[in-house]
Design a protein around this motif. Structure first.
Motif, short mmCIF file in Angstrom:
data_model
loop_
_atom_site.label_atom_id
_atom_site.label_comp_id
_atom_site.label_asym_id
_atom_site.label_seq_id
_atom_site.Cartn_x
_atom_site.Cartn_y
_atom_site.Cartn_z
N ASN A 302 36.64 34.66 45.73
CA ASN A 302 36.05 36.00 45.76
C ASN A 302 36.97 37.02 45.11
O ASN A 302 37.39 38.01 45.73
N LEU A 303 37.29 36.79 43.85
CA LEU A 303 38.21 37.65 43.13
C LEU A 303 37.61 39.04 42.94
O LEU A 303 36.41 39.19 42.68
N ARG A 304 38.45 40.03 43.06
CA ARG A 304 38.02 41.42 42.90
C ARG A 304 38.11 41.82 41.44
O ARG A 304 39.16 41.64 40.80
N GLN A 305 37.04 42.36 40.90
CA GLN A 305 37.01 42.69 39.48
C GLN A 305 38.06 43.75 39.14
O GLN A 305 38.29 44.70 39.88
N GLY A 306 38.72 43.55 37.99
CA GLY A 306 39.73 44.49 37.53
C GLY A 306 41.09 44.30 38.17
O GLY A 306 42.01 45.07 37.87
N HIS A 307 41.26 43.30 39.03
CA HIS A 307 42.55 43.03 39.68
C HIS A 307 43.10 41.69 39.20
O HIS A 307 42.34 40.81 38.80
N GLY A 308 44.42 41.56 39.26
CA GLY A 308 45.08 40.40 38.69
C GLY A 308 45.34 39.30 39.71
O GLY A 308 45.75 39.56 40.85
N TYR A 309 45.13 38.04 39.27
CA TYR A 309 45.36 36.85 40.09
C TYR A 309 46.03 35.81 39.21
O TYR A 309 45.55 35.52 38.10
N GLY A 310 47.12 35.21 39.70
CA GLY A 310 47.75 34.18 38.88
C GLY A 310 49.09 33.73 39.40
O GLY A 310 49.38 33.79 40.60
N VAL A 311 49.91 33.28 38.45
CA VAL A 311 51.23 32.73 38.73
C VAL A 311 52.23 33.43 37.83
O VAL A 311 51.98 33.64 36.63
#
Length: 315
Positions: A302-311
């Motif tokens: 459920n990723l939030r649009q415009g926000h960053g997710y990663g490594v």
């Protein structure tokens, strides 16, 4: 269940039977619909008036045929037919289309209502209301054990309206001064669709890809495809791999395969754009340890649009 999924479920439940014309409307309204429309008290007539006004406002920017589909599906007009099948049949006759097309437009109208609510109540989200698709699953593999970095991106998308083409954006932020004549990324499609357009901007740092789908997708149809990017010799990348979804994304996984073990690696989750530089250069608390294959992975839902997710990592 996500906010959008729950709201979609409540609207689907509401459209059945007499919908807004139901004498027991107060009992049938779900908690999200009640809260968002402000229908928190009063009899069914007052609740009906408040919910109708709220839905009418949400549908204002819809194409006329879909706005009419929403009105019929939810029985927004006084004196509307008592059963959903009758309302759909009446819409088909008025719009001179088949009942199958009418049902598809009703489903699309409900989806657009959900999107309108989501955009209104999540002001930090970056959305493209014309994209017409969402990402059911995103998988990224960044290889740092190759002569130059290589990135594989696999998407499973779901159509939110009929579409035969989509656009994808990719950024390759600079790491410092670089010659302006460096070649751009080499990009090709591995499977699932065709790459029919590549726009390169800002000396190879920003890309807009046009993806032509193998067939015209209808509402709720899924498709899986994989893109491959190769970084040219001489161009460096920052020490992180992240997705910043501009379209709804249900699940994402970022995997990085190192050639040499990093000094540190950590997970980056739900970071606002203004904090990305700090969160990808200063080690965070959610540390990752490479496994026996030299890989780390992070899973997000459920990723939030415009926000960053990663490594992110330090060498």
């Amino acid at each position: 269940m996500s906010f959008s999924d729950e709201l979609h479920r409540e609207l689907i439940h509401l459209k059945r039977g007499r919908a807004l014309q139901d004498p027991e409307l107060a009992r049938r309204l779900g908690p999200l619909l009640r809260e968002l429309s402000g229908a928190t008290g009063g009899d069914s007539a007052k609740i009906r008036q408040r919910v109708r006004g709220w839905l009418t406002e949400l549908a204002e920017d819809m194409p006329p045929d879909l706005r009419r589909a929403a009105e019929e599906a939810l029985a927004m007009a006084n004196g509307a037919n008592s059963q959903l099948t009758q309302r759909v049949r009446g819409y088909a006759e008025t719009m001179h289309c088949s009942e199958r097309t009418a049902r598809r437009r009703v489903d699309e109208a409900i989806t657009l209502l959900v999107r309108a609510v989501r955009d209104r109540h999540d002001p930090d989200a970056v959305t493209d209301p014309g994209s017409g698709w969402r990402v059911r699953a995103f998988e990224s593999l960044l290889r740092l054990d190759t002569p130059t970095p290589e990135l594989y991106e696999t998407r499973t998308i779901v159509a939110e309206r009929e579409l035969d083409q989509i656009e994808i954006k990719l950024d390759l932020p600079p790491t410092g001064p670089e010659p302006d004549d460096l070649p751009p990324l080499a990009i090709d499609m591995i499977y699932g669709a065709r790459l029919t357009g590549v726009e390169v901007h800002d000396a190879g740092r920003h890309y807009r890809l046009t993806i032509t789908l193998p067939r015209r997708l209808v509402l709720d149809e899924q498709l899986r495809f994989c893109l491959h990017y190769r970084v040219p010799a001489g161009r460096r990348i920052r020490d992180h791999c992240a997705i910043v979804p501009l379209d709804p994304c249900d699940q994402g996984q970022i995997r990085v395969r190192f050639g040499a073990p990093p000094a540190a690696a950590w997970k980056v989750s739900g970071v606002p754009p203004r904090q990305m530089d700090r969160c990808t250069t200063e080690p965070g608390p959610d540390r990752l340890q490479p496994d026996g294959a030299g890989e780390v992975a992070a899973l997000f839902r459920n990723l939030r649009q415009g926000h960053g997710y990663g490594v992110a990592w330090q060498r």
